[in-house]
Structure formats: C-alpha cells, structure tokens
Write an enzyme that holds these catalytic residues in place. Structure first.
Site, PDB file in Angstrom:
ATOM      1  N   CYS A  94     -28.271  45.629  27.490  1.00  0.00           N
ATOM      2  CA  CYS A  94     -27.115  45.489  28.370  1.00  0.00           C
ATOM      3  C   CYS A  94     -27.682  46.312  29.553  1.00  0.00           C
ATOM      4  O   CYS A  94     -28.347  46.134  30.240  1.00  0.00           O
ATOM      5  CB  CYS A  94     -25.701  45.710  27.709  1.00  0.00           C
ATOM      6  N   HIS A 194     -24.833  42.631  22.224  1.00  0.00           N
ATOM      7  CA  HIS A 194     -24.528  43.593  21.332  1.00  0.00           C
ATOM      8  C   HIS A 194     -24.251  43.089  19.948  1.00  0.00           C
ATOM      9  O   HIS A 194     -24.558  42.226  19.724  1.00  0.00           O
ATOM     10  CB  HIS A 194     -23.295  44.575  21.921  1.00  0.00           C
TER      11      HIS A 194
END
Length: 240
Positions: A94, A194
């Site tokens: 991310c 994630h």
C-alpha cells in the site's frame, strides 16, 4: 543469505504499520522456522539507518503524513537503494508500495517524489477502493492465485521496467484501468493487498524466502495458512 540466518528488516514500524502488516514479518519467520531456517527480525525505527546486510526488507501501509515522512527519510538515508542494488528482496504494501515508485500523491493529491526503486507512478483517484481483492499472479513467479484486502485511494501505473504482479479477478487493484494488481521487478515486489498479504498467501512468503536464500526451498504440508487462503478465496469467488 550471507550468514547462518535470514535477516528480515521491518522498515519504519513507527510510521508504516497502520493496517497490521507487521504480520508479514511473523509469517516469514514462521515459514522459515518450519523448514529449520533461522531468522532474525530487526524493527527499524525511522531515526535509524537502513542496514545493507538484510536479506528481506518489508514496508507496510500508513496514512498520508507518515508516508511522506518515510519517503523523505528513505531517500536521504540511501540504505534501501543499496540493498536493492545488491539484489536483496523487498516486499512493500500500500503506502510502502507507492513509496517505491517514482512519485506518489501527497496530502492534497500533489505529486511527491518516491524512491525510484520500482518503475511505477502513483496518484490519487476519485474513489476509494475498499474490500476484497483477488488476482492471478504472473506465471514466472510460480505463485497461485492471491487474495487480500484493499483500502486505498491510489491509482498506480506501471512503467516499461516493471511487470504487473497479478491480473485482477475481483476488486480494484492498481486502479489505473489496466486490470492489474501490484508490480514487481527483480527482487522488488509491491502490492495494495493487506490481510496481512503474506499470511493470506503463504506462497508469496515462500517466494521471498527463495529470493533471500538463492536456492529452492522444500514445500510445506497443508496448514492453517492454506485453509485461510481457501476460506478467503471462497468468500469472494464461491466457485473457485
């Protein structure tokens, strides 16, 4: 691996550890231990120099301001650049993924310089991608379908010197309209996933261990990690 253990460097947990991505370090330790491979994990704070003797370097997700600070300090430090030049493995998620590129979006969406370690450029899109994401990984990586959870407003385009990590089957991924998730080049790999990503996808963890060791590693028996992966895949794609 240049010593009797694999050295894992968890970069800037004081800045880039918002979404539980530290679990990636735990998964690497566990997958190595099950094979009898010793590891040592260093939790590197943002006021410390990035060592050049690591084997696997990890970056996690974070909010805008910590992401900006992390990029500034890593550019000034230069240690991660030296590690990449030496062929060490890097796995970024991310905000960490965006930092690896040439530029990323700042707090107001303005372009800010990244580390230039991966041929990608990121900015801010109009809509936030939140939810499960599934992708079919590039064949040369020999990793099965991956699953994760995305929570970002980033739009990332891949340049000619990098390749897509996976083709999106469900979810948004890079969000640039090309239908891909993540990117990689050499031993540098980034993703928006994630979960933590390596816990959901043990084969990705094994890929990093293989890059660190430089030799093939024996497969492991089916485990809770495999069950978790199947559970999440079936939740998104029941026919999988």
């Amino acid at each position: 691996m240049s010593s009797d253990h694999i050295k894992i460097v968890w970069i800037y947990p004081d800045l880039l550890s918002t979404y539980g991505d530290q679990g990636n370090t735990i998964m690497l330790e566990r997958r190595a231990a099950l094979r009898g491979i010793p590891t040592r994990t260093v939790h590197l704070r943002s006021d410390e120099h990035v060592p050049d003797d690591g084997d696997i370097y990890l970056l996690g997700g974070g909010e805008d301001r910590p992401q900006i600070l992390a990029a500034q300090r890593l550019r000034k430090d230069g240690g991660l650049h030296a590690a990449v030049q030496a062929g060490k493995a890097v796995f970024a998620v991310c905000a960490g993924y965006q930092i690896l590129g040439h530029e990323f979006g700042g707090e107001e969406g303005q372009p800010l310089p990244g580390l230039g370690l991966l041929d990608i450029r990121s900015g801010r899109g109009e809509r936030r991608a939140v939810g499960e994401v599934v992708g079919d990984v590039a064949a040369e990586l020999n990793v099965p379908r991956i699953t994760g959870f995305e929570n970002h407003q980033g739009v990332t385009s891949i340049g000619p010197n990098a390749k897509p990590l996976a083709k999106v089957v469900a979810g948004v991924g890079n969000g640039d309209g090309q239908g891909f998730e993540g990117a990689y080049a050499g031993h540098v790999l980034g993703t928006y996933m994630h979960g933590p990503a390596l816990v959901r996808n043990p084969a990705l963890a094994d890929l990093l261990l293989y890059w660190a060791l430089g030799v093939e590693i024996p497969p492991l028996d089916y485990s809770w990690a495999g069950r978790l992966r199947e559970e999440r895949l079936n939740a998104v794609l029941p026919a999988t």
